[in-house]
Scaffold this motif. Structure first.
Motif, PDB file in Angstrom:
ATOM      1  N   PRO A  36       0.804  -1.225   0.000  1.00  0.00           N
ATOM      2  CA  PRO A  36       0.000   0.000   0.000  1.00  0.00           C
ATOM      3  C   PRO A  36       0.835   1.272   0.000  1.00  0.00           C
ATOM      4  CG  PRO A  36       0.090  -0.916   2.201  1.00  0.00           C
ATOM      5  CD  PRO A  36       0.788  -1.907   1.286  1.00  0.00           C
ATOM      6  N   CYS A  37       0.218   2.327  -0.491  1.00  0.00           N
ATOM      7  CA  CYS A  37       0.796   3.663  -0.393  1.00  0.00           C
ATOM      8  C   CYS A  37       0.514   4.140   1.029  1.00  0.00           C
ATOM      9  CB  CYS A  37       0.122   4.571  -1.413  1.00  0.00           C
ATOM     10  SG  CYS A  37       0.686   6.264  -1.355  1.00  0.00           S
ATOM     11  N   LEU A  38       1.550   4.565   1.738  1.00  0.00           N
ATOM     12  CA  LEU A  38       1.393   4.947   3.144  1.00  0.00           C
ATOM     13  C   LEU A  38       0.792   6.328   3.320  1.00  0.00           C
ATOM     14  CD1 LEU A  38       4.784   3.612   4.558  1.00  0.00           C
ATOM     15  CD2 LEU A  38       2.546   2.463   4.470  1.00  0.00           C
ATOM     16  N   SER A  39       1.120   7.248   2.417  1.00  0.00           N
ATOM     17  CA  SER A  39       0.539   8.587   2.520  1.00  0.00           C
ATOM     18  C   SER A  39       0.506   9.249   1.155  1.00  0.00           C
ATOM     19  CB  SER A  39       1.309   9.456   3.514  1.00  0.00           C
ATOM     20  OG  SER A  39       2.578   9.794   3.001  1.00  0.00           O
ATOM     21  N   ILE A  40      -0.440  10.168   1.018  1.00  0.00           N
ATOM     22  CA  ILE A  40      -0.617  10.934  -0.207  1.00  0.00           C
ATOM     23  C   ILE A  40      -0.686  12.398   0.198  1.00  0.00           C
ATOM     24  CG2 ILE A  40      -2.146  11.410  -2.162  1.00  0.00           C
ATOM     25  CD1 ILE A  40      -3.156   8.463  -1.771  1.00  0.00           C
ATOM     26  N   ARG A  41       0.181  13.207  -0.394  1.00  0.00           N
ATOM     27  CA  ARG A  41       0.172  14.643  -0.103  1.00  0.00           C
ATOM     28  C   ARG A  41      -0.124  15.377  -1.401  1.00  0.00           C
ATOM     29  NH1 ARG A  41       5.147  18.241   0.729  1.00  0.00           N
ATOM     30  NH2 ARG A  41       6.044  16.348  -0.076  1.00  0.00           N
ATOM     31  N   ILE A  42      -1.313  15.977  -1.469  1.00  0.00           N
ATOM     32  CA  ILE A  42      -1.743  16.676  -2.673  1.00  0.00           C
ATOM     33  C   ILE A  42      -1.226  18.113  -2.657  1.00  0.00           C
ATOM     34  CG2 ILE A  42      -3.744  17.564  -3.930  1.00  0.00           C
ATOM     35  CD1 ILE A  42      -5.167  14.986  -3.286  1.00  0.00           C
ATOM     36  N   ILE A  43      -0.680  18.531  -3.785  1.00  0.00           N
ATOM     37  CA  ILE A  43      -0.202  19.900  -3.983  1.00  0.00           C
ATOM     38  C   ILE A  43      -1.170  20.557  -4.965  1.00  0.00           C
ATOM     39  CG2 ILE A  43       1.727  21.370  -4.670  1.00  0.00           C
ATOM     40  CD1 ILE A  43       2.359  19.423  -2.313  1.00  0.00           C
ATOM     41  N   PRO A  44      -1.968  21.526  -4.498  1.00  0.00           N
ATOM     42  CA  PRO A  44      -2.926  22.153  -5.408  1.00  0.00           C
ATOM     43  C   PRO A  44      -2.204  22.988  -6.463  1.00  0.00           C
ATOM     44  CG  PRO A  44      -3.001  23.195  -3.236  1.00  0.00           C
ATOM     45  CD  PRO A  44      -2.039  22.052  -3.144  1.00  0.00           C
ATOM     46  N   PRO A  45      -2.836  23.181  -7.614  1.00  0.00           N
ATOM     47  CA  PRO A  45      -2.196  23.983  -8.659  1.00  0.00           C
ATOM     48  C   PRO A  45      -2.067  25.437  -8.227  1.00  0.00           C
ATOM     49  CG  PRO A  45      -4.447  23.452  -9.272  1.00  0.00           C
ATOM     50  CD  PRO A  45      -4.154  22.707  -8.005  1.00  0.00           C
ATOM     51  N   GLY A  52      -3.118  19.660 -10.854  1.00  0.00           N
ATOM     52  CA  GLY A  52      -2.285  19.610  -9.665  1.00  0.00           C
ATOM     53  C   GLY A  52      -1.369  18.398  -9.705  1.00  0.00           C
ATOM     54  N   CYS A  53      -0.716  18.157  -8.590  1.00  0.00           N
ATOM     55  CA  CYS A  53       0.147  16.994  -8.464  1.00  0.00           C
ATOM     56  C   CYS A  53       0.105  16.516  -7.017  1.00  0.00           C
ATOM     57  CB  CYS A  53       1.579  17.313  -8.891  1.00  0.00           C
ATOM     58  SG  CYS A  53       2.435  18.465  -7.818  1.00  0.00           S
ATOM     59  N   CYS A  54       0.744  15.395  -6.763  1.00  0.00           N
ATOM     60  CA  CYS A  54       0.810  14.892  -5.399  1.00  0.00           C
ATOM     61  C   CYS A  54       2.096  14.088  -5.230  1.00  0.00           C
ATOM     62  CB  CYS A  54      -0.410  14.051  -5.045  1.00  0.00           C
ATOM     63  SG  CYS A  54      -0.509  12.466  -5.891  1.00  0.00           S
ATOM     64  N   PHE A  55       2.400  13.805  -3.981  1.00  0.00           N
ATOM     65  CA  PHE A  55       3.521  12.946  -3.639  1.00  0.00           C
ATOM     66  C   PHE A  55       2.981  11.715  -2.952  1.00  0.00           C
ATOM     67  CE2 PHE A  55       5.395  17.095  -4.137  1.00  0.00           C
ATOM     68  CZ  PHE A  55       6.514  16.815  -4.895  1.00  0.00           C
ATOM     69  N   LEU A  56       3.454  10.557  -3.394  1.00  0.00           N
ATOM     70  CA  LEU A  56       3.046   9.266  -2.846  1.00  0.00           C
ATOM     71  C   LEU A  56       4.210   8.707  -2.049  1.00  0.00           C
ATOM     72  CD1 LEU A  56       1.616   7.808  -6.185  1.00  0.00           C
ATOM     73  CD2 LEU A  56       0.364   9.108  -4.444  1.00  0.00           C
ATOM     74  N   GLU A  57       3.950   8.329  -0.816  1.00  0.00           N
ATOM     75  CA  GLU A  57       5.003   7.780   0.043  1.00  0.00           C
ATOM     76  C   GLU A  57       4.761   6.292   0.254  1.00  0.00           C
ATOM     77  OE1 GLU A  57       8.467   7.733   1.994  1.00  0.00           O
ATOM     78  OE2 GLU A  57       7.625   9.577   1.174  1.00  0.00           O
ATOM     79  N   PHE A  58       5.790   5.500  -0.042  1.00  0.00           N
ATOM     80  CA  PHE A  58       5.714   4.050   0.134  1.00  0.00           C
ATOM     81  C   PHE A  58       6.653   3.629   1.256  1.00  0.00           C
ATOM     82  CE2 PHE A  58       4.166   4.833  -4.090  1.00  0.00           C
ATOM     83  CZ  PHE A  58       3.113   3.942  -4.216  1.00  0.00           C
ATOM     84  N   GLY A  59       6.444   2.449   1.788  1.00  0.00           N
ATOM     85  CA  GLY A  59       7.247   1.964   2.902  1.00  0.00           C
ATOM     86  C   GLY A  59       8.656   1.560   2.528  1.00  0.00           C
ATOM     87  N   THR A  60       8.846   1.151   1.292  1.00  0.00           N
ATOM     88  CA  THR A  60      10.163   0.707   0.843  1.00  0.00           C
ATOM     89  C   THR A  60      10.444   1.234  -0.562  1.00  0.00           C
ATOM     90  OG1 THR A  60       9.350  -1.324  -0.193  1.00  0.00           O
ATOM     91  CG2 THR A  60       9.963  -1.461   2.154  1.00  0.00           C
ATOM     92  N   GLU A  61      11.711   1.271  -0.913  1.00  0.00           N
ATOM     93  CA  GLU A  61      12.092   1.657  -2.264  1.00  0.00           C
ATOM     94  C   GLU A  61      11.557   0.646  -3.275  1.00  0.00           C
ATOM     95  OE1 GLU A  61      16.063   3.226  -4.529  1.00  0.00           O
ATOM     96  OE2 GLU A  61      16.305   1.772  -2.925  1.00  0.00           O
TER      97      GLU A  61
END
Length: 109
Positions: A36-45, A52-61
Motif C-alpha cells: 500500500p501507499c502509506l501517505s498521499i500529499r496533494i499539492i494544489p495547482p 495539480g500533483c501529489c507525492f506518494l510515500e511508500f514503505g520501501t524503495e
C-alpha cells in the motif's frame, strides 16, 4: 567527517491531477499494488483550472519501484476524460532511477 548515509527513495511524484482527485480517489486508484501507499500529499495547482500533483510515500524503495513500473502510463481508473498515471521519482530528473551516492562527502570548512 562522517560520510553521508545512502538515502533510499520511497517517494513518487504524480502529475496531471484533476480537481476531483482527492486522497481517497488516488488511494482507490492504487489498489492493484502489492504494497500500500502509506501517505498521499496533494499539492494544489498555483493557477486555478490547471492540473495539480501529489507525492506518494511508500514503505520501501522496492514498493515505490513496483508502483512506477506497474502503473506509469496506465489509465487511472474512474477518470473522465481518461487520464494516465504520470509517475516519477520524487526529487530526481525525469525518467531517472533513484540516485544513491556511494561517494563520501568532504568539506574544507
Amino acid at each position: 567527517r562522517i560520510p553521508s548515509t545512502m538515502a533510499k527513495i520511497t517517494s513518487l511524484w504524480m502529475g496531471d491531477l484533476e480537481p476531483y482527485m482527492d486522497e481517497r480517489f488516488i488511494q482507490n486508484a492504487l489498489t492493484t499494488l502489492a504494497e500500500p501507499c502509506l501517505s498521499i500529499r496533494i499539492i494544489p495547482p498555483k493557477i486555478p483550472g490547471m492540473c495539480g500533483c501529489c507525492f506518494l510515500e511508500f514503505g520501501t524503495e522496492s514498493a515505490a519501484s513496483q508502483a512506477i513500473n506497474k502503473l506509469n502510463g496506465v489509465p487511472v481508473p474512474g477518470t473522465q476524460p481518461m487520464r494516465r498515471f504520470r509517475l516519477n521519482w520524487a526529487n530526481s530528473t525525469p525518467g531517472a532511477p533513484p540516485v544513491m551516492s556511494m561517494a563520501l562527502d568532504y568539506s574544507v570548512f
